[in-house]
Each structure stands twice: as C-alpha cells, then as structure tokens.
Design a protein around this motif. Sequence first.
Motif, short mmCIF file in Angstrom:
data_model
loop_
_atom_site.label_atom_id
_atom_site.label_comp_id
_atom_site.label_asym_id
_atom_site.label_seq_id
_atom_site.Cartn_x
_atom_site.Cartn_y
_atom_site.Cartn_z
N LYS A 58 38.79 44.36 40.85
CA LYS A 58 39.46 43.37 41.70
C LYS A 58 40.44 44.09 42.62
O LYS A 58 40.95 45.16 42.29
N GLY A 59 40.72 43.49 43.75
CA GLY A 59 41.70 44.06 44.68
C GLY A 59 41.20 45.31 45.36
O GLY A 59 40.00 45.56 45.46
N ARG A 60 42.14 46.11 45.84
CA ARG A 60 41.81 47.38 46.48
C ARG A 60 42.87 48.40 46.09
O ARG A 60 43.96 48.05 45.64
N LYS A 61 42.55 49.67 46.28
CA LYS A 61 43.50 50.72 45.91
C LYS A 61 44.83 50.50 46.60
O LYS A 61 44.89 50.09 47.76
N SER A 62 45.91 50.80 45.91
CA SER A 62 47.24 50.68 46.50
C SER A 62 47.44 51.67 47.63
O SER A 62 48.14 51.40 48.59
N ASN A 63 46.80 52.83 47.51
CA ASN A 63 46.90 53.88 48.51
C ASN A 63 45.50 54.47 48.66
O ASN A 63 44.89 54.87 47.67
N SER A 64 44.99 54.53 49.87
CA SER A 64 43.63 55.02 50.07
C SER A 64 43.45 56.47 49.66
O SER A 64 42.34 56.93 49.44
N GLU A 65 44.53 57.22 49.53
CA GLU A 65 44.47 58.63 49.17
C GLU A 65 44.57 58.88 47.66
O GLU A 65 44.39 60.01 47.22
N ARG A 73 46.17 46.87 44.68
CA ARG A 73 46.92 45.75 45.26
C ARG A 73 45.99 44.56 45.40
O ARG A 73 44.78 44.71 45.46
N GLY A 74 46.56 43.38 45.42
CA GLY A 74 45.78 42.17 45.58
C GLY A 74 45.03 41.76 44.32
O GLY A 74 44.04 41.04 44.40
N VAL A 75 45.49 42.20 43.16
CA VAL A 75 44.84 41.83 41.91
C VAL A 75 45.44 40.51 41.44
O VAL A 75 46.63 40.42 41.18
N GLU A 76 44.59 39.49 41.38
CA GLU A 76 45.04 38.18 40.91
C GLU A 76 44.56 37.99 39.48
O GLU A 76 43.38 38.13 39.18
N LEU A 77 45.49 37.69 38.61
CA LEU A 77 45.18 37.49 37.20
C LEU A 77 45.99 36.31 36.70
O LEU A 77 47.21 36.28 36.88
N PRO A 83 51.85 43.12 41.04
CA PRO A 83 52.48 44.09 41.97
C PRO A 83 51.52 45.24 42.31
O PRO A 83 50.61 45.54 41.55
N ASP A 84 51.77 45.88 43.44
CA ASP A 84 50.90 46.97 43.90
C ASP A 84 50.90 48.19 42.98
O ASP A 84 49.96 48.97 43.01
N ALA A 154 37.19 43.57 31.32
CA ALA A 154 36.61 42.31 31.80
C ALA A 154 37.50 41.55 32.80
O ALA A 154 37.01 41.10 33.83
N ASP A 155 38.77 41.42 32.54
CA ASP A 155 39.64 40.65 33.43
C ASP A 155 39.90 41.32 34.76
O ASP A 155 40.35 40.68 35.70
N TYR A 156 39.64 42.62 34.85
CA TYR A 156 39.99 43.37 36.04
C TYR A 156 38.80 43.73 36.93
O TYR A 156 38.97 44.27 38.01
N LEU A 157 37.61 43.42 36.45
CA LEU A 157 36.40 43.69 37.24
C LEU A 157 36.14 42.55 38.21
O LEU A 157 36.50 41.40 37.95
N GLN A 158 35.50 42.87 39.32
CA GLN A 158 35.22 41.88 40.36
C GLN A 158 34.40 40.72 39.81
O GLN A 158 34.67 39.58 40.11
#
Length: 167
Positions: A58-65, A73-77, A83-84, A154-158
């Motif tokens: 879920k979400g995307r990396k907080s920092n692309s590097e 970031r953007g993880v909804e649970l 938080p990021d 399980a809760d963190y996968l897309q």
Amino acid sequence: MTLIIEDGTGKLDAESYASAEDLAMYAVKFGVTIPADVPAQEALLRRAALAMDGMTWKGRKSNSEQALSWPRRGVELDYEIKPDNYLPARIPYGQMALAAEIHTDDIDPIERRKGAITRERVEGAVDREYATIPNTSGRLLPAAPDRPSVTQFADYLQRRGLFAVRA
C-alpha cells in the motif's frame, strides 16, 4: 559484514528491517530452524528483504532513493493515514518469518516434499502413496497456512485475500 537496519528514516543503504540477533530471538520464540552462524542469518534476512521488495505494498515509498520498500507514505490502515516514517512492527516480524521460510525451503526443497496421503494399505507390509505436489512454474508454491509471513504482511499489501479479475 553487519546488516544496515532500516529504522523508519528511509535509509539509502538499508538491507534489512531486523538484525541477526532479532532473527535468533524470533527462532527461539516460534520454534523455527535457522542457521547457527550470524553471516548465514544475515544472508537470509537480505534474501527476505529482496523478496519483500517484489511485493505490492500500500502507498508509495517515503523517499524514492530509499533502499527498501518501507517506510511508505499514503498507507491507510483502519481508516487512518499513517505517518510517512511509519514502520509497522509486522514488517520486521514478517521479514523474520519469511527468512525462516526461505531457510526451510533451502534445507527441504519443495520437489522432495510429499503431499497428503492418498492411499494406505496395511496387510503384511505397509503400502503408502502420497499425492504429487504440482510445481510446473519452477517457483515456490503459494504460501500455505504454515507460512506466517503472509499473515504478517496482509494488512499492508495492496490486495489482500481473494479477488476477481474480469476477462
């Protein structure tokens, strides 16, 4: 070589979410088999981290590097955006479970495992037949219920559980 542990800051050179010491404690707590030497434990943790990078989180990396998939970031649970720098406790535990599963597959390859007993005859001598475990793809079979890493993640996968794809 000592592992570089991700601490939620999005390190550029992180290799793991857990240390070899954490893995050893996990093995004792849950009764799983892991190698005795620290370099082999660290290698298992690195392999598990690489396998985790191939998962769709879920979400995307907080920092692309950053080196690893978490923090994100953007993880909804539970209807709450985390938080990021959020690094759930289940991520290191899932990595350790996955490392133990990888070690089990190393010491007991799938192609040598036996399926459920499909026939057993007892007269004079025991005659037992096992089901064949299909593995035509050359990859590991989907994780079974005895593979705890799946439940940790399980809760963190897309996508979680069963889903339908319309053709």
